[in-house]
Scaffold this active site. Structure first.
Site, PDB file in Angstrom:
ATOM      1  N   ARG A  46      -5.960  -9.881  -3.632  1.00 47.06           N
ATOM      2  CA  ARG A  46      -5.366 -10.509  -2.448  1.00 47.06           C
ATOM      3  C   ARG A  46      -5.874 -11.943  -2.315  1.00 47.06           C
ATOM      4  NH1 ARG A  46      -7.128  -7.835   2.349  1.00 47.06           N
ATOM      5  NH2 ARG A  46      -5.509  -8.968   3.453  1.00 47.06           N
ATOM      6  N   ARG A  50     -19.078  -7.791  12.558  1.00 49.89           N
ATOM      7  CA  ARG A  50     -20.127  -8.663  13.086  1.00 49.89           C
ATOM      8  C   ARG A  50     -21.337  -7.801  13.409  1.00 49.89           C
ATOM      9  NH1 ARG A  50     -18.737 -11.050  18.051  1.00 49.89           N
ATOM     10  NH2 ARG A  50     -16.952  -9.667  18.279  1.00 49.89           N
ATOM     11  N   LYS A  61     -16.893  -2.143  -1.736  1.00 54.18           N
ATOM     12  CA  LYS A  61     -15.488  -2.049  -2.136  1.00 54.18           C
ATOM     13  C   LYS A  61     -15.325  -1.161  -3.371  1.00 54.18           C
ATOM     14  CE  LYS A  61     -11.363  -4.775  -2.535  1.00 54.18           C
ATOM     15  NZ  LYS A  61     -10.570  -5.713  -1.776  1.00 54.18           N
TER      16      LYS A  61
HETATM   17  C1  BTN Z   1      -7.477  -6.710  -3.513  1.00 54.73           C
HETATM   18  O1  BTN Z   1      -7.780  -7.904  -3.637  1.00 54.73           O
HETATM   19  O2  BTN Z   1      -8.138  -5.949  -2.790  1.00 54.73           O
HETATM   20  C2  BTN Z   1      -6.268  -6.169  -4.225  1.00 54.73           C
HETATM   21  C3  BTN Z   1      -6.542  -5.851  -5.659  1.00 54.73           C
HETATM   22  C4  BTN Z   1      -5.366  -5.261  -6.404  1.00 54.73           C
HETATM   23  C5  BTN Z   1      -5.650  -5.099  -7.892  1.00 54.73           C
HETATM   24  C6  BTN Z   1      -4.567  -4.355  -8.615  1.00 54.73           C
HETATM   25  S1  BTN Z   1      -5.042  -3.907 -10.255  1.00 54.73           S
HETATM   26  C7  BTN Z   1      -3.395  -3.416 -10.606  1.00 54.73           C
HETATM   27  C8  BTN Z   1      -2.487  -4.427  -9.969  1.00 54.73           C
HETATM   28  N1  BTN Z   1      -2.264  -5.544 -10.846  1.00 54.73           N
HETATM   29  C9  BTN Z   1      -2.804  -6.676 -10.389  1.00 54.73           C
HETATM   30  O3  BTN Z   1      -2.780  -7.776 -10.970  1.00 54.73           O
HETATM   31  N2  BTN Z   1      -3.392  -6.455  -9.202  1.00 54.73           N
HETATM   32  C10 BTN Z   1      -3.241  -5.086  -8.789  1.00 54.73           C
END
Ligand code: BTN
Length: 326
Positions: free
Chosen positions: A120, A324, A185
């Site tokens: 993201r 926070r 995460k």
């Molecule tokens: C995040 O940032 O939390 C989202 C991550 C999403 C990763 C997945 S891996 C499979 C698919 N292909 C990508 O390039 N991204 C998503």
């Protein structure tokens, strides 16, 4: 200059090393169909896919951890009728499916290694070879879904349910769609779509789940992270096979997308609430424009975060949530 290595040669070498045991140079060279003299340089090139190999003079080579490659036919059996493909390497499974024909939906694409895994907010998603799961599903809704903005939350619920079924303990969700355990995460969701309001709507649902990534492979990650195997080991649970987890995840995501198409987010709201890690906690939401602090009060039926600040409840549609200190 390092010797060139084709994907096919690299995969043969990997399959020969997959069990994590020591293998002599002679045996490996024979299995990979290359000369003994060329082997060392070829093994070095496995690092291109972030694969860790140990070498010992007089003994040979072994992988830092055993490796289990995905099998498209086996995954296809998990969801009969779904088109499933596994690529050893690609830039990003999301990017590939955004370019794929909608006529082939629903379709699922796994990659063992992503050279440009997307997270993201333009971040990079760590994607070492066969260490985690990287999956995208292309899905065409016949009508524009009434609660499309809440789809990421429903997918978060699907991931959490799949991890429960795989006996990965303690999984919760942080709005909008971070999959966390123990404050770290474990997985992320990136949904991208094309289509026009009011008409048919095509989404690509991307999911990345950390399964067995090593600390070295995760060195570039700038936030606390965990993995399914790390959590299972900590809690005395036998680590799930990556192939089994992939099948459970694929089936659960497919069921979730089918249910979302029929009934929208309403069907998932209670499950999301039960996993909500920020409810009634002091949070700050950072968006491109501003940061707003308040108390998180759950989500509405469109998936917006309800943030209570100075006696007013704000509906937040996008942003990054951080807890926070109390
Ligand atoms: C995040 O940032 O939390 C989202 C991550 C999403 C990763 C997945 S891996 C499979 C698919 N292909 C990508 O390039 N991204 C998503």
């Amino acid at each position: 200059m390092a010797a060139p290595l084709t994907d096919a040669e690299r995969l043969r070498l990997l399959d020969a090393l997959a069990d994590g045991q020591w293998h002599s140079g002679e045996a490996l060279a024979a299995a990979a169909g290359i000369t003994r003299a060329a082997l060392a340089k070829r093994v070095d090139r496995l690092a291109d896919w972030e694969i860790e190999v140990e070498a010992q003079k007089g003994v040979g080579y072994r992988l830092a951890q055993p490796l289990e490659r995905l099998d498209a036919a086996e995954l296809g059996r998990a969801v009969p009728g779904l088109r499933v493909e596994v690529l050893p390497v690609t830039d990003s499974t999301n990017a590939r499916l955004l370019d794929a024909p909608a006529a082939d939906d629903p379709q699922a694409l796994f990659a063992e290694y992503q050279t440009a895994g997307r997270g993201r907010r333009g971040r990079r998603w760590a994607s070492p070879f066969a260490a985690n799961l990287y999956l995208s599903i292309g899905w065409s809704f016949p009508d524009w879904p009434r609660q499309l903005t809440a789809l990421p939350l429903a997918i978060g619920v699907a991931c959490a349910q799949a991890l429960d079924e795989a006996r990965v303990p303690g999984v919760g969700l942080k709005w909008p769609n971070d999959v966390l355990a123990g404050g770290r995460k474990l997985g992320g969701i990136l949904i991208e779509h094309r289509g026009e309001a009011g008409g048919a709507c095509r989404v690509v649902v991307g999911v990345g789940l950390n399964v067995a990534m090593s600390a070295r492979q995760a060195a570039a990650i700038d936030q606390p992270w965990t993995s399914a195997h790390q959590l299972q080991t900590m809690h005395g649970v036998a680590p799930i096979s990556r192939r089994a987890l992939a099948a459970i995840l694929l089936r659960t995501l497919h069921e979730t997308l089918s249910a979302f198409e029929r009934a929208g987010f309403d069907a998932f709201l209670p499950a999301w609430q039960a996993r909500d890690l920020t409810r009634d906690r002091a949070v700050t939401i950072a968006s491109a424009q501003e940061a707003l602090s308040g108390i998180a009060r759950g989500v509405d039926e469109q998936g917006a975060l309800l943030l209570e600040a100075a006696g007013t409840v704000h509906r937040i549609h996008s942003g990054e949530v951080s807890l926070r200190a109390a």
